[in-house]
Scaffold this active site. Sequence first.
Site, PDB file in Angstrom:
ATOM      1  N   GLU B  54       0.819  -1.220   0.000  1.00 23.53           N
ATOM      2  CA  GLU B  54       0.000   0.000   0.000  1.00 23.53           C
ATOM      3  C   GLU B  54       0.850   1.267   0.000  1.00 23.53           C
ATOM      4  O   GLU B  54       0.422   2.312  -0.502  1.00 23.53           O
ATOM      5  CB  GLU B  54      -0.962   0.001   1.190  1.00 23.53           C
ATOM      6  CG  GLU B  54      -2.093  -1.021   1.071  1.00 23.53           C
ATOM      7  CD  GLU B  54      -1.711  -2.410   1.562  1.00 23.53           C
ATOM      8  OE1 GLU B  54      -0.523  -2.635   1.859  1.00 23.53           O
ATOM      9  OE2 GLU B  54      -2.604  -3.273   1.655  1.00 23.53           O
ATOM     10  N   PHE B 116     -11.598  -7.775  13.761  1.00 28.34           N
ATOM     11  CA  PHE B 116     -10.495  -8.181  12.889  1.00 28.34           C
ATOM     12  C   PHE B 116     -10.189  -7.060  11.880  1.00 28.34           C
ATOM     13  O   PHE B 116     -11.080  -6.552  11.210  1.00 28.34           O
ATOM     14  CB  PHE B 116     -10.867  -9.469  12.146  1.00 28.34           C
ATOM     15  CG  PHE B 116      -9.801  -9.912  11.182  1.00 28.34           C
ATOM     16  CD1 PHE B 116      -8.518 -10.245  11.636  1.00 28.34           C
ATOM     17  CD2 PHE B 116     -10.058  -9.975   9.817  1.00 28.34           C
ATOM     18  CE1 PHE B 116      -7.529 -10.639  10.745  1.00 28.34           C
ATOM     19  CE2 PHE B 116      -9.068 -10.376   8.926  1.00 28.34           C
ATOM     20  CZ  PHE B 116      -7.806 -10.706   9.394  1.00 28.34           C
ATOM     21  N   GLN B 117      -8.935  -6.684  11.825  1.00 27.98           N
ATOM     22  CA  GLN B 117      -8.446  -5.639  10.924  1.00 27.98           C
ATOM     23  C   GLN B 117      -9.125  -4.286  11.143  1.00 27.98           C
ATOM     24  O   GLN B 117      -9.268  -3.492  10.226  1.00 27.98           O
ATOM     25  CB  GLN B 117      -8.558  -6.073   9.455  1.00 27.98           C
ATOM     26  CG  GLN B 117      -7.674  -7.284   9.174  1.00 27.98           C
ATOM     27  CD  GLN B 117      -7.426  -7.543   7.708  1.00 27.98           C
ATOM     28  OE1 GLN B 117      -8.277  -7.290   6.868  1.00 27.98           O
ATOM     29  NE2 GLN B 117      -6.244  -8.044   7.397  1.00 27.98           N
ATOM     30  N   LYS B 166     -17.685  -1.167   5.925  1.00 25.78           N
ATOM     31  CA  LYS B 166     -18.029  -2.139   4.891  1.00 25.78           C
ATOM     32  C   LYS B 166     -19.529  -2.143   4.551  1.00 25.78           C
ATOM     33  O   LYS B 166     -19.911  -2.270   3.381  1.00 25.78           O
ATOM     34  CB  LYS B 166     -17.590  -3.538   5.324  1.00 25.78           C
ATOM     35  CG  LYS B 166     -17.708  -4.558   4.202  1.00 25.78           C
ATOM     36  CD  LYS B 166     -17.002  -5.862   4.530  1.00 25.78           C
ATOM     37  CE  LYS B 166     -17.121  -6.834   3.358  1.00 25.78           C
ATOM     38  NZ  LYS B 166     -16.471  -8.120   3.667  1.00 25.78           N
ATOM     39  N   MET B 488      24.195   9.316   2.775  1.00 24.97           N
ATOM     40  CA  MET B 488      23.962  10.598   3.432  1.00 24.97           C
ATOM     41  C   MET B 488      24.181  10.488   4.937  1.00 24.97           C
ATOM     42  O   MET B 488      24.720  11.389   5.572  1.00 24.97           O
ATOM     43  CB  MET B 488      22.552  11.103   3.106  1.00 24.97           C
ATOM     44  CG  MET B 488      22.290  12.520   3.555  1.00 24.97           C
ATOM     45  SD  MET B 488      23.480  13.705   2.886  1.00 24.97           S
ATOM     46  CE  MET B 488      22.573  14.334   1.484  1.00 24.97           C
TER      47      MET B 488
HETATM   48  C1  LIG Z   1      12.226   5.812   5.376  1.00 22.56           C
HETATM   49  C2  LIG Z   1      13.467   6.512   5.750  1.00 22.56           C
HETATM   50  N1  LIG Z   1      14.284   5.995   6.712  1.00 22.56           N
HETATM   51  C3  LIG Z   1      15.437   6.641   7.037  1.00 22.56           C
HETATM   52  C4  LIG Z   1      15.792   7.811   6.446  1.00 22.56           C
HETATM   53  C5  LIG Z   1      17.075   8.526   6.845  1.00 22.56           C
HETATM   54  N2  LIG Z   1      18.005   8.572   5.717  1.00 22.56           N
HETATM   55  C6  LIG Z   1      18.156   9.670   4.954  1.00 22.56           C
HETATM   56  S1  LIG Z   1      19.244   9.451   3.698  1.00 22.56           S
HETATM   57  C7  LIG Z   1      19.564   7.869   4.165  1.00 22.56           C
HETATM   58  C8  LIG Z   1      20.522   7.026   3.384  1.00 22.56           C
HETATM   59  C9  LIG Z   1      19.983   6.661   2.054  1.00 22.56           C
HETATM   60  O1  LIG Z   1      20.807   5.706   1.464  1.00 22.56           O
HETATM   61  P1  LIG Z   1      20.789   5.477  -0.102  1.00 22.56           P
HETATM   62  O2  LIG Z   1      19.396   5.311  -0.565  1.00 22.56           O
HETATM   63  O3  LIG Z   1      21.735   4.382  -0.449  1.00 22.56           O
HETATM   64  O4  LIG Z   1      21.283   6.870  -0.663  1.00 22.56           O
HETATM   65  P2  LIG Z   1      22.748   7.522  -0.651  1.00 22.56           P
HETATM   66  O5  LIG Z   1      22.740   8.573   0.422  1.00 22.56           O
HETATM   67  O6  LIG Z   1      23.735   6.445  -0.357  1.00 22.56           O
HETATM   68  O7  LIG Z   1      22.909   8.104  -2.007  1.00 22.56           O
HETATM   69  C10 LIG Z   1      18.824   7.543   5.301  1.00 22.56           C
HETATM   70  C11 LIG Z   1      18.898   6.245   6.007  1.00 22.56           C
HETATM   71  C12 LIG Z   1      14.895   8.326   5.470  1.00 22.56           C
HETATM   72  N3  LIG Z   1      15.123   9.482   4.849  1.00 22.56           N
HETATM   73  N4  LIG Z   1      13.769   7.652   5.123  1.00 22.56           N
END
Ligand SMILES: Cc1ncc(C[n+]2csc(CCOP(=O)(O)OP(=O)(O)O)c2C)c(N)n1
Lengths: 109, 581
Positions: B54, B116-117, B166, B488
């Site tokens: 979803e 349920f749900q 529902k 990042m």
């Molecule tokens: C759902 C979610 N969880 C955690 C984060 C925190 N976060 C921001 S950037 C990042 C790293 C992303 O890694 P990647 O997709 O490999 O991108 P890169 O920075 O390596 O280019 C994280 C964990 C987020 N933005 N969204």
Amino acid sequence: MIKRKLIMIMENKPGALVRVVGLFHQRGYNIETLHVDPVTDFSRYKFIEEKLETKFKENEISRLTITTFVSDSLMRQILRQLNKLIDVIAVSNEETTYLKGVLLDENLL
Amino acid sequence: MGVILKLSGADMLMRALHDEGVELIFGYPGGAALHIYDAIFRQDKIDHILVRHEQGATHAADGYARATGKPGVVLVTSGPGATNAITGIATAFMDSIPMVVISGQVASHLIGTDAFQETDMIGISRPVVKHSYTVFDAQDIPKIIKEAFYVATSGRPGPVVIDIPKDMTAPDKLYDYEYPEKANIRSYNPPIEPEQNQIERAVAAIISANKPVIYAGGGAIASNAFKELFELNEILDAPITNTLMGLGIYPATHKRFLGMLGMHGTYQANMAMHNADLIIAIGARFDDRITNNPSKFSPDAKIIHLDVDHSSVSKIIEADIAVFGQVKNSLEAIIKTLKNNLDDYDSKRLKPWHSQIAEWRSSHGLNYELYKDESDNNSILPQAVVQHVYNITKGEAYVTSDVGQHQMFAAQYYHFDKPRKWINSGGLGTMGFGLPAAMGVKFAFPNEEVVCITGEGSIQMCIQELSTCFQYNLPIKIININNEALGMVKQWQDMNYGGRHSESTYQNSLPDFIKLAESYGHVGIKIEKNSELKESLEKAFSMKDKLVFVDVYVDPSEHVYPMLVANDSLENMWLSKDKKT
Ligand SMILES: Cc1ncc(C[n+]2csc(CCOP(=O)(O)OP(=O)(O)O)c2C)c(N)n1
Ligand SMILES: [Mg+2]
């Protein structure tokens, strides 16, 4: 931070009150007291009816009073956030009233 | 209108969606939504897209909405279906994207019994929706649909949830169906036309400014103000910057464009904002990625703020002149008033300002020596990947992205000349957004090139949608900028935590993305060397009918620059690992 009173006129619909209360929580504002009543005497709110080109009916709207401790700038932000809630018709503090996006320079509620 | 039909709640729902102009629904079935799913089966006006999760449905609808400007529509079941949709709803909410999410609910008589749900969808979604409705009486379905779409798309747009127990959609109860022509909500009245006295004050400020900057954001895109903004700046000739959400609202290749501003904005954009004497904020909300420390933000600038949302103005930075209204209408009004005062406006006055900006641009602009050594002794630079994608697609692709370094490189190095082509989660920063959003865009524009620039971390958060892409034959190009790390996060750890890479690498546990893509029925291409980069990317883009997953291994030590120094002003930036302004 001083104690402030806010008054709201809102639609008496399911979920309307929780949206107001939720907004306070979500934005980190505190509620000191809260009071809500159905509006029965519409004569005080004629100006709203005229402005919104509507006619209030029995049990349709509620009047909500909240007191809270906030600064001036936060007060304005709270008013604007509340005014943005779809079910809130008008909201005022001591000096101003927001009536659906229109700012009026006095407390009309 | 006119003809009154007898329909069940579920049939009314489908009929109302069709009458509202909906062509596509993204969804996933389950118990509480089964009456609705049966109604979907028995109609042929609206296509339903079966996603694999979803969250994917909400992001796909969101991508569709961002690219088209039309509201995205989602259908999920109660309980886990509804909770799975929350991340996507919050993503749309933070970026003010119009979306209508219909969730099934347990039957009315079961509500409150921990059935349920059963989950309180209205309660769970409340902080991340613009508004929500519960259907208590099936007869209200057409009116609620009408209102929901009006609320979602007007004023400052946003997601609206409709929770339907529902029994409201049961096939054996029939109702008179009539679709209202207009939604009339007396307690909702978003501003459209600005007040003329504010317009006059704005124009007076514009006329007397020596160092103006236009700062335009996502609100300008939401308001479809591309033409008006362009026309205004044909008169003003002012430097202009866009937020991450606003990229494309002014042509990036225009000489007056400064690039993006903020956290990873260009040197010239941040310097111009800091030194301006007038900031014209257009559908932008001064969030913390833009202002950095608000008390040090742009000390000498007067602020004109155009916005449709009262609560966005003077929230963080006090506006000197507030113009409430649809940004498009406000810009039109400014242009008109300015044209009446044209004798007073002399853009030549901005010459020293432009030379100052040109100096900033040439000293520390983005295009530093990326290609110093493109031999295979060096790893591929992530920036170069984006530049090649930009060149190959002639800057005309729809580009979706995820969150991380790759997202910032995409925003910096893919130059968008048109709005609604850069599709990314700016406000919530949702990893996993990119692939499903790309699906939504591709459904809207099957003949356009759609690229998802992602990272190996983000892509795994909604990777299951590769199966949806196969089912519906969506030839998206996925560019996985693989630095084998949550780049990042790692960058912040490098800069602020003494290089301690706590839980930001995967210890050689990444899947073989090529095999993964192939097992989903797609094509995978791996790129590891500079010498292969251009050719392999060209090959990927030449496969018009295929979804191609390009797994590009890049230099894992690369950082995104410029980067604002934490909690400081906009003139203080890191320009590289060892150079600060
Ligand atoms: C759902 C979610 N969880 C955690 C984060 C925190 N976060 C921001 S950037 C990042 C790293 C992303 O890694 P990647 O997709 O490999 O991108 P890169 O920075 O390596 O280019 C994280 C964990 C987020 N933005 N969204
Ligand atoms: Mg990564």
